[in-house]
Design a protein around this motif. Structure first.
Motif: not given
Length: 52
Positions: A18-34, A36-38
């Motif tokens: 999570g800390d290493l990939l801080s620029g990634l966001t959730g996929l649009p079809e997931s519950g985490a769309a947009g 970050d991991c935290h």
């Protein structure tokens, strides 16, 4: 870590990257769309808590 009587399992690290990939966001079809991991983890915990 597995309990000595094999009755429980405890994961010491559930977000190893999570800390290493801080620029990634959730996929649009997931519950985490947009999110970050935290923020996705917090949103999931709030969802679980409100369902209980």
């Amino acid at each position: 870590m597995i309990h000595e009587h094999l009755t429980a399992f405890h994961g010491p690290e559930t977000n190893a990257f999570g800390d290493l990939l801080s620029g990634l966001t959730g996929l649009p079809e997931s519950g985490a769309a947009g999110l970050d991991c935290h923020a996705a983890q917090v949103a999931r915990l709030l969802t679980l808590r409100s369902a209980a």
